[in-house]
Write a protein that holds these residues in place. Sequence first.
Motif, PDB file in Angstrom:
ATOM      1  N   GLU A  90     -22.487  -3.426 -15.627  1.00 47.70           N
ATOM      2  CA  GLU A  90     -22.268  -2.875 -14.490  1.00 47.70           C
ATOM      3  C   GLU A  90     -21.489  -1.790 -14.847  1.00 47.70           C
ATOM      4  OE1 GLU A  90     -22.085  -3.045  -9.853  1.00 47.70           O
ATOM      5  OE2 GLU A  90     -22.453  -4.939 -10.901  1.00 47.70           O
ATOM      6  N   THR A  91     -19.951  -2.217 -15.202  1.00 43.28           N
ATOM      7  CA  THR A  91     -19.077  -0.866 -16.192  1.00 43.28           C
ATOM      8  C   THR A  91     -19.329  -0.361 -16.588  1.00 43.28           C
ATOM      9  OG1 THR A  91     -16.958  -3.168 -15.062  1.00 43.28           O
ATOM     10  CG2 THR A  91     -16.930  -1.373 -16.713  1.00 43.28           C
ATOM     11  N   PHE A  92     -19.893  -0.133 -17.734  1.00 46.47           N
ATOM     12  CA  PHE A  92     -20.206   0.635 -18.449  1.00 46.47           C
ATOM     13  C   PHE A  92     -21.449   1.543 -18.024  1.00 46.47           C
ATOM     14  CE2 PHE A  92     -19.406  -2.543 -21.859  1.00 46.47           C
ATOM     15  CZ  PHE A  92     -18.000  -2.390 -23.244  1.00 46.47           C
ATOM     16  N   SER A  93     -22.480   0.589 -17.855  1.00 48.36           N
ATOM     17  CA  SER A  93     -23.351   2.056 -17.311  1.00 48.36           C
ATOM     18  C   SER A  93     -22.696   2.792 -15.740  1.00 48.36           C
ATOM     19  CB  SER A  93     -23.985   1.647 -16.490  1.00 48.36           C
ATOM     20  OG  SER A  93     -25.204   0.625 -16.910  1.00 48.36           O
ATOM     21  N   PHE A  94     -21.742   2.433 -15.148  1.00 44.25           N
ATOM     22  CA  PHE A  94     -21.247   2.929 -14.157  1.00 44.25           C
ATOM     23  C   PHE A  94     -20.566   4.198 -15.322  1.00 44.25           C
ATOM     24  CE2 PHE A  94     -18.012   4.428 -11.346  1.00 44.25           C
ATOM     25  CZ  PHE A  94     -18.169   4.750  -9.887  1.00 44.25           C
ATOM     26  N   ASN A  95     -19.299   3.634 -15.778  1.00 44.35           N
ATOM     27  CA  ASN A  95     -19.012   4.857 -15.935  1.00 44.35           C
ATOM     28  C   ASN A  95     -19.781   5.939 -17.139  1.00 44.35           C
ATOM     29  OD1 ASN A  95     -16.397   3.127 -16.123  1.00 44.35           O
ATOM     30  ND2 ASN A  95     -16.383   2.404 -18.062  1.00 44.35           N
ATOM     31  N   ASP A  96     -20.652   5.677 -17.630  1.00 47.93           N
ATOM     32  CA  ASP A  96     -21.271   6.567 -18.505  1.00 47.93           C
ATOM     33  C   ASP A  96     -21.603   8.061 -17.454  1.00 47.93           C
ATOM     34  OD1 ASP A  96     -21.037   4.932 -20.896  1.00 47.93           O
ATOM     35  OD2 ASP A  96     -22.639   4.104 -20.481  1.00 47.93           O
ATOM     36  N   PHE A  97     -22.693   7.287 -16.417  1.00 51.20           N
ATOM     37  CA  PHE A  97     -23.415   8.129 -15.265  1.00 51.20           C
ATOM     38  C   PHE A  97     -21.515   8.369 -15.175  1.00 51.20           C
ATOM     39  CE2 PHE A  97     -24.011   9.065 -10.712  1.00 51.20           C
ATOM     40  CZ  PHE A  97     -25.535   9.337 -10.888  1.00 51.20           C
ATOM     41  N   ALA A  98     -20.852   8.835 -14.051  1.00 52.80           N
ATOM     42  CA  ALA A  98     -19.462   9.181 -14.361  1.00 52.80           C
ATOM     43  C   ALA A  98     -19.662  10.475 -15.680  1.00 52.80           C
ATOM     44  CB  ALA A  98     -17.716   8.859 -13.984  1.00 52.80           C
ATOM     45  N   SER A  99     -19.563  10.006 -16.886  1.00 50.41           N
ATOM     46  CA  SER A  99     -19.167  10.559 -17.032  1.00 50.41           C
ATOM     47  C   SER A  99     -19.499  11.917 -17.124  1.00 50.41           C
ATOM     48  CB  SER A  99     -18.791  10.026 -18.821  1.00 50.41           C
ATOM     49  OG  SER A  99     -18.073   8.849 -18.871  1.00 50.41           O
ATOM     50  N   ASN A 100     -21.381  11.460 -17.659  1.00 45.83           N
ATOM     51  CA  ASN A 100     -22.141  12.491 -17.633  1.00 45.83           C
ATOM     52  C   ASN A 100     -22.181  13.764 -16.311  1.00 45.83           C
ATOM     53  OD1 ASN A 100     -24.756  10.024 -17.951  1.00 45.83           O
ATOM     54  ND2 ASN A 100     -23.980  10.809 -19.317  1.00 45.83           N
ATOM     55  N   SER A 118     -26.729  16.153 -20.225  1.00 41.06           N
ATOM     56  CA  SER A 118     -25.514  15.562 -19.142  1.00 41.06           C
ATOM     57  C   SER A 118     -26.714  14.933 -18.205  1.00 41.06           C
ATOM     58  CB  SER A 118     -24.602  16.479 -18.659  1.00 41.06           C
ATOM     59  OG  SER A 118     -25.116  17.686 -17.894  1.00 41.06           O
ATOM     60  N   VAL A 119     -28.098  15.465 -17.331  1.00 40.09           N
ATOM     61  CA  VAL A 119     -28.929  15.337 -16.347  1.00 40.09           C
ATOM     62  C   VAL A 119     -29.815  14.421 -17.118  1.00 40.09           C
ATOM     63  CG1 VAL A 119     -30.482  16.359 -15.283  1.00 40.09           C
ATOM     64  CG2 VAL A 119     -28.387  17.765 -15.703  1.00 40.09           C
ATOM     65  N   VAL A 120     -30.268  14.510 -18.701  1.00 43.41           N
ATOM     66  CA  VAL A 120     -31.557  13.757 -18.883  1.00 43.41           C
ATOM     67  C   VAL A 120     -30.118  12.484 -18.571  1.00 43.41           C
ATOM     68  CG1 VAL A 120     -32.189  12.990 -20.622  1.00 43.41           C
ATOM     69  CG2 VAL A 120     -32.454  15.234 -20.146  1.00 43.41           C
ATOM     70  N   ALA A 121     -29.134  12.303 -19.848  1.00 44.06           N
ATOM     71  CA  ALA A 121     -28.463  11.134 -19.760  1.00 44.06           C
ATOM     72  C   ALA A 121     -28.228  10.496 -18.094  1.00 44.06           C
ATOM     73  CB  ALA A 121     -26.541  11.489 -20.445  1.00 44.06           C
ATOM     74  N   ALA A 122     -27.179  11.389 -17.207  1.00 47.47           N
ATOM     75  CA  ALA A 122     -27.288  10.452 -15.574  1.00 47.47           C
ATOM     76  C   ALA A 122     -28.331  10.038 -14.747  1.00 47.47           C
ATOM     77  CB  ALA A 122     -27.241  11.954 -14.906  1.00 47.47           C
ATOM     78  N   ILE A 123     -29.675  10.344 -15.364  1.00 46.13           N
ATOM     79  CA  ILE A 123     -30.875   9.824 -15.007  1.00 46.13           C
ATOM     80  C   ILE A 123     -30.793   8.534 -15.599  1.00 46.13           C
ATOM     81  CG2 ILE A 123     -33.050  10.026 -15.106  1.00 46.13           C
ATOM     82  CD1 ILE A 123     -33.273  13.475 -14.721  1.00 46.13           C
ATOM     83  N   ILE A 124     -31.111   7.815 -16.923  1.00 44.21           N
ATOM     84  CA  ILE A 124     -30.667   7.504 -17.897  1.00 44.21           C
ATOM     85  C   ILE A 124     -29.969   5.988 -17.061  1.00 44.21           C
ATOM     86  CG2 ILE A 124     -30.749   6.114 -20.464  1.00 44.21           C
ATOM     87  CD1 ILE A 124     -32.301   8.311 -20.934  1.00 44.21           C
ATOM     88  N   ASN A 125     -28.775   6.930 -17.418  1.00 49.89           N
ATOM     89  CA  ASN A 125     -27.807   6.209 -17.495  1.00 49.89           C
ATOM     90  C   ASN A 125     -27.859   5.149 -15.714  1.00 49.89           C
ATOM     91  OD1 ASN A 125     -26.015   5.604 -19.124  1.00 49.89           O
ATOM     92  ND2 ASN A 125     -25.542   7.638 -18.967  1.00 49.89           N
ATOM     93  N   LEU A 126     -28.161   6.428 -14.653  1.00 48.23           N
ATOM     94  CA  LEU A 126     -28.476   5.674 -12.985  1.00 48.23           C
ATOM     95  C   LEU A 126     -29.607   4.424 -13.150  1.00 48.23           C
ATOM     96  CD1 LEU A 126     -27.926   6.231 -10.252  1.00 48.23           C
ATOM     97  CD2 LEU A 126     -29.425   8.084 -10.080  1.00 48.23           C
ATOM     98  N   ILE A 127     -30.847   4.626 -14.638  1.00 48.08           N
ATOM     99  CA  ILE A 127     -31.464   4.248 -14.584  1.00 48.08           C
ATOM    100  C   ILE A 127     -30.789   2.608 -15.012  1.00 48.08           C
ATOM    101  CG2 ILE A 127     -33.795   2.953 -15.382  1.00 48.08           C
ATOM    102  CD1 ILE A 127     -34.927   6.038 -15.129  1.00 48.08           C
ATOM    103  N   CYS A 128     -30.588   2.664 -15.753  1.00 47.74           N
ATOM    104  CA  CYS A 128     -29.844   1.381 -16.513  1.00 47.74           C
ATOM    105  C   CYS A 128     -28.681   1.080 -15.158  1.00 47.74           C
ATOM    106  CB  CYS A 128     -28.416   1.512 -17.533  1.00 47.74           C
ATOM    107  SG  CYS A 128     -29.459   1.895 -18.840  1.00 47.74           S
ATOM    108  N   LEU A 129     -28.386   1.140 -14.062  1.00 46.40           N
ATOM    109  CA  LEU A 129     -26.995   0.967 -13.430  1.00 46.40           C
ATOM    110  C   LEU A 129     -27.223   0.150 -12.515  1.00 46.40           C
ATOM    111  CD1 LEU A 129     -23.709   0.834 -12.468  1.00 46.40           C
ATOM    112  CD2 LEU A 129     -24.515   3.049 -11.147  1.00 46.40           C
ATOM    113  N   GLN A 130     -29.221   0.664 -11.983  1.00 44.72           N
ATOM    114  CA  GLN A 130     -30.033  -0.320 -10.690  1.00 44.72           C
ATOM    115  C   GLN A 130     -30.182  -0.700 -11.162  1.00 44.72           C
ATOM    116  OE1 GLN A 130     -29.594   1.593  -7.294  1.00 44.72           O
ATOM    117  NE2 GLN A 130     -28.293   2.712  -8.474  1.00 44.72           N
ATOM    118  N   LEU A 131     -31.085  -1.457 -12.747  1.00 43.18           N
ATOM    119  CA  LEU A 131     -30.894  -2.357 -13.250  1.00 43.18           C
ATOM    120  C   LEU A 131     -30.273  -3.960 -13.144  1.00 43.18           C
ATOM    121  CD1 LEU A 131     -33.939  -1.169 -16.184  1.00 43.18           C
ATOM    122  CD2 LEU A 131     -34.581  -2.132 -14.458  1.00 43.18           C
TER     123      LEU A 131
END
Length: 200
Positions: free
Chosen positions: A138-148, A110-123
């Motif tokens: 953007e909705t997808f990436s934010f949802n993923d980050f919250a899920s992590n 979950s920590v690894v996924a959160a880092i990757i999804n945060l990078i995606c969201l910022q991009l």
Amino acid sequence: MIARTQDDRQQRRTLLTVLALNAGLALALGIGGLSADSSALLANAVDNASDAAVYLISFLAIGRPGSWKRGAARLSGVMLLIFGAGVLLDAGRRFLIGTEPIGPTMMGLSVVAAIINLICLQLIRRQHSGDVNMKAAETFSFNDFASNGGILVAGALVLWLGQAWPDLVVGVLVAAIALKGGVDILRDAAKDRPAEGEGQ
């Protein structure tokens, strides 16, 4: 017209990057979810796989007429709704047959996924685009980050309590987030009407 072409190129590069990141993350989460017997990790794996597919759809929509883009966004929303329903069914199955998730694996991934999804969201947010498909991305990436974050908490509870219910609860919450995201995307696509004189 030149500025628009440059924007399209930048959007393509961004979507290709987040597509590759989500595809790789989906594979890692899927393997981890199976080895850890985790409903939440498997839900997140399927979520990221569907995200990668949607990013591909959004990539293909760049530079096309507004009607094509709205259709692509609707497809993205429907895919999220299907994903959410599938995760709910899987969580129900696991509740009935039993499951033994591994907390440390859940927390680490979950920590690894959160880092990757945060990078995606910022991009994606750097694009400052009003395009309906970029909004969907953007909705997808934010949802993923919250899920992590939820999976991290669930993994800690599984480790602490020695019970499976936190994993199942977060799996259901991930599904709920996906369902809400799908509804939001469909709503945005419905509101995205072409202005007078704009291409359909």
